[in-house]
Design a protein around this motif. Sequence first.
Motif, PDB file in Angstrom:
ATOM      1  N   LYS A  77      43.205  37.761  37.860  1.00 39.44           N
ATOM      2  CA  LYS A  77      43.319  39.040  38.768  1.00 39.44           C
ATOM      3  C   LYS A  77      43.433  40.308  37.717  1.00 39.44           C
ATOM      4  O   LYS A  77      44.579  40.343  36.874  1.00 39.44           O
ATOM      5  N   THR A  91      43.961  44.489  37.212  1.00 43.14           N
ATOM      6  CA  THR A  91      44.451  45.885  37.843  1.00 43.14           C
ATOM      7  C   THR A  91      44.370  46.738  36.679  1.00 43.14           C
ATOM      8  O   THR A  91      44.867  46.809  35.673  1.00 43.14           O
ATOM      9  N   ASN A 115      38.282  50.544  39.307  1.00 43.17           N
ATOM     10  CA  ASN A 115      37.580  49.208  39.535  1.00 43.17           C
ATOM     11  C   ASN A 115      36.486  48.753  39.113  1.00 43.17           C
ATOM     12  O   ASN A 115      36.344  47.603  38.640  1.00 43.17           O
ATOM     13  N   ALA A 166      38.142  47.498  35.706  1.00 42.43           N
ATOM     14  CA  ALA A 166      38.541  46.170  36.178  1.00 42.43           C
ATOM     15  C   ALA A 166      37.637  45.179  35.948  1.00 42.43           C
ATOM     16  O   ALA A 166      37.788  43.973  35.424  1.00 42.43           O
ATOM     17  N   ASN A 209      47.279  43.555  33.771  1.00 46.72           N
ATOM     18  CA  ASN A 209      47.583  45.032  34.374  1.00 46.72           C
ATOM     19  C   ASN A 209      47.443  45.837  32.978  1.00 46.72           C
ATOM     20  O   ASN A 209      47.826  45.672  32.019  1.00 46.72           O
TER      21      ASN A 209
END
Length: 397
Positions: free
Chosen positions: A49, A51, A164, A167, A185
Amino acid sequence: MKLSKLLLSLFVFATILSVNAQSVSSQMVDFQILKSPKFPIDAASRQLKVTVTSPYSLKTEDVIAQSKVDFQNALKNYNQTVADSEKDFQQKLVDYNQEVAKAKEKFELESAEFKKLSMLERLSMTDQGKNPRLVNPTKPVYYKPQPPVYRDPNLNDYIIVDNNVLASQVNIAGFSREGSYVDINLDIQKLNFQDNAGQTFANQPTKLVVKVNGVEKINNTFFKDFAFISSAPTNNINKPLEEKNHLNKVMTFINQYLNDNFGYQSMKSAIKLQSVKNKGKFDDLEKADIYVTTNLRKLNPQNPEITAVAMTNMQKGIDIWKETLTKVDYKDKKADFNNKIAEFVYFNLIRLHLALGKRAEAEKYLNEFQENQIYMKLSYDDENELKSLETSIYNSK
């Protein structure tokens, strides 16, 4: 008779040398291998994931919309722009007349002083081109501003990206975005320009925090120091373009850093393997060469099943090499399996295991090699290669 015996002895000696000589050849073998990351993660848990926080939020439609607004404003203000240009021109005319008057006044003063000089002095100054001259400034010419014409903006001059999009540019080989086992992150600050000795430098502090299953593994900040950007000062560079290029550099670095630490990357490599040719006595060694080289080329990081089969078959060749070492008679140079055979087998075992990332195995064969090295006479090149292999084994621990 003596001569015949001597020739016979030489023939027998040459025959013995020929029988016991081993013709060792070498070849470079290309292969692919899966590079092991610093932080290995089970295949079932390879989800990430990402961010990203940054000062960037510009979209293509925003740039085009703003360009159209700017055009409409220019169109609306065109009459005023023309009026302002005419006013500026009138002021330039006033300034021009004043400059002309000053030039004439200066010329008259210099001419008066010039006349006071002797004939010889005046001739000398004239020859040197130092005599008074009237130099009038260039008279300004009015150019009416052209009516504004709409042109699509050059998108290359803009940093069209948002958090976005940034990312989505972060990827780790072998990972999917179907979970958050690896939580990334990334905080990217705006690029800061700095002039230094007529050159442009910049920094862009970028903080990377990575947690694996909730446990922090990485917490680093990169690009804190000012680095060279351009040999021109900041007022002579295209700042948006330079910032865009630097942001691309940051993202490339972050991806490589993450892949080095977590990614399962396919790498192309090549190693030198040696073999011996002598039908009959060394058939097994020739088989070993075939087992290792052909299966080394079959390794496919994208297909674990093919790789597993290739590794199994490659082990057959490794086992033959290991068995050969038990046959070596280090003290008899004329033995079929002598120190020359041992030398190339040890080199093969060390090179191969090191190339496959099996450093413990490579170290084991290195130690055995060094214990028996007293019986060998290595060439200058072989000595250097052995030192290089030793460095590769111990420096990577």
